[in-house]
Write an enzyme that holds these catalytic residues in place. Structure first.
Site, PDB file in Angstrom:
ATOM      1  N   ARG A 158       0.812  -1.216   0.000  1.00  0.00           N
ATOM      2  CA  ARG A 158       0.000   0.000   0.000  1.00  0.00           C
ATOM      3  C   ARG A 158       0.846   1.267   0.000  1.00  0.00           C
ATOM      4  O   ARG A 158       0.336   2.356  -0.229  1.00  0.00           O
ATOM      5  CB  ARG A 158      -1.017  -0.007   1.137  1.00  0.00           C
ATOM      6  N   ASP A 173      -2.026   8.317   7.680  1.00  0.00           N
ATOM      7  CA  ASP A 173      -2.231   7.074   8.430  1.00  0.00           C
ATOM      8  C   ASP A 173      -1.618   7.140   9.811  1.00  0.00           C
ATOM      9  O   ASP A 173      -0.575   7.747   9.994  1.00  0.00           O
ATOM     10  CB  ASP A 173      -1.518   5.905   7.730  1.00  0.00           C
TER      11      ASP A 173
END
Ligand code: ADE
Length: 244
Positions: A158, A173
């Site tokens: 990712r 994140d």
């Protein structure tokens, strides 16, 4: 990025690799993931991959030859594709602890080989002379390295540019900034009497950014104060935290 995974249980990967991020990443062809059963690199009638430990004791130990041969075959196939030596990572509870930093470090590589250990362990010659790195995903013992390899591959893939819908989605994140992520809300604005914080409906991006930073700081202070020591904090962040 290319990831080769060596396992005795390739079927464990089928569902995960055909879903969501992995599926998109591999369809877009910026990521290639190959799962190999290293039992195929045995030469005896019974395809033996493990044996009793020298010195006695419970359980079986993975033999070195199939793993060395499997890695060799992959390296021969990819010879000339990259100039960097390929990291060969053994997943094991004895490894260095996996983190977002380690994921980012691995995402900069163009090729990774992941070895899933099993049984009581792996012959130490694999650790010393084949693996270039040993990674643990946490202080607990899994029954094999497969789930750990999936965790590592997911966290790494990712971060490969172009894999997420928008490259900014990985930036905020939890852990990427050194802080836990701020709370997120979507419609409806009120659900069972619980309202979305007014500030998020204001349309004022500067105020929203400040509120998110505050929330990330306070949440980290409350849940994971250990992370604050390593986070990149501004003077304003420090002032805010000192008021709590
Ligand atoms: N294999 C067994 N336990 C493990 C762990 N905690 N991390 C990585 N691989 C493992």
């Amino acid at each position: 990025m290319r990831i080769d995974i060596l396992t005795l249980f390739p079927e464990m990967f089928a569902c995960v690799l055909n879903t969501a991020i992995f599926k998109r990443a591999t369809e877009r062809e910026n990521v290639r993931i190959n799962v190999h059963n290293f039992r195929e690199y045995t030469h005896d009638r019974h395809h033996t991959v493990d044996d009793y430990p020298y010195g006695g004791g419970a359980g079986m130990v993975l033999k070195p030859e199939p793993l060395f041969e499997a890695v060799d075959a992959i390296k021969t196939e990819t010879q000339g594709e990259g100039v960097q030596p390929v990291p060969v990572i053994l997943l094991s509870p004895q490894g260095r602890l996996f983190s977002q930093q380690v994921a980012a470090e691995l995402a900069r590589q163009s090729h990774l080989i992941l070895i899933c250990g099993h049984y009581e362990g792996v012959d130490e010659r694999v650790v010393e002379h084949l693996a270039t790195d040993e990674i643990s995903i946490g202080d607990y013992v899994l029954s094999g390295g497969e789930l750990a390899a999936m965790v590592v591959a997911d966290a790494v893939v990712r971060l490969v540019p172009g894999v997420l819908g928008s490259d900014v989605s990985a930036i905020d994140d939890s852990y990427a900034t050194g802080l836990l992520e701020y709370p997120q809300y979507t419609r409806p604005p009120e659900y069972q009497g619980w309202s979305v914080p007014e500030v998020l409906l204001s349309g004022n991006h500067a105020i929203i950014a400040r509120w998110r930073r505050e929330q990330a700081l306070f949440r980290t202070l409350k849940r994971r104060p250990d992370l604050l020591d390593r986070a990149n904090l501004s003077e304003q962040d420090k002032r805010l935290l000192s008021k709590k």
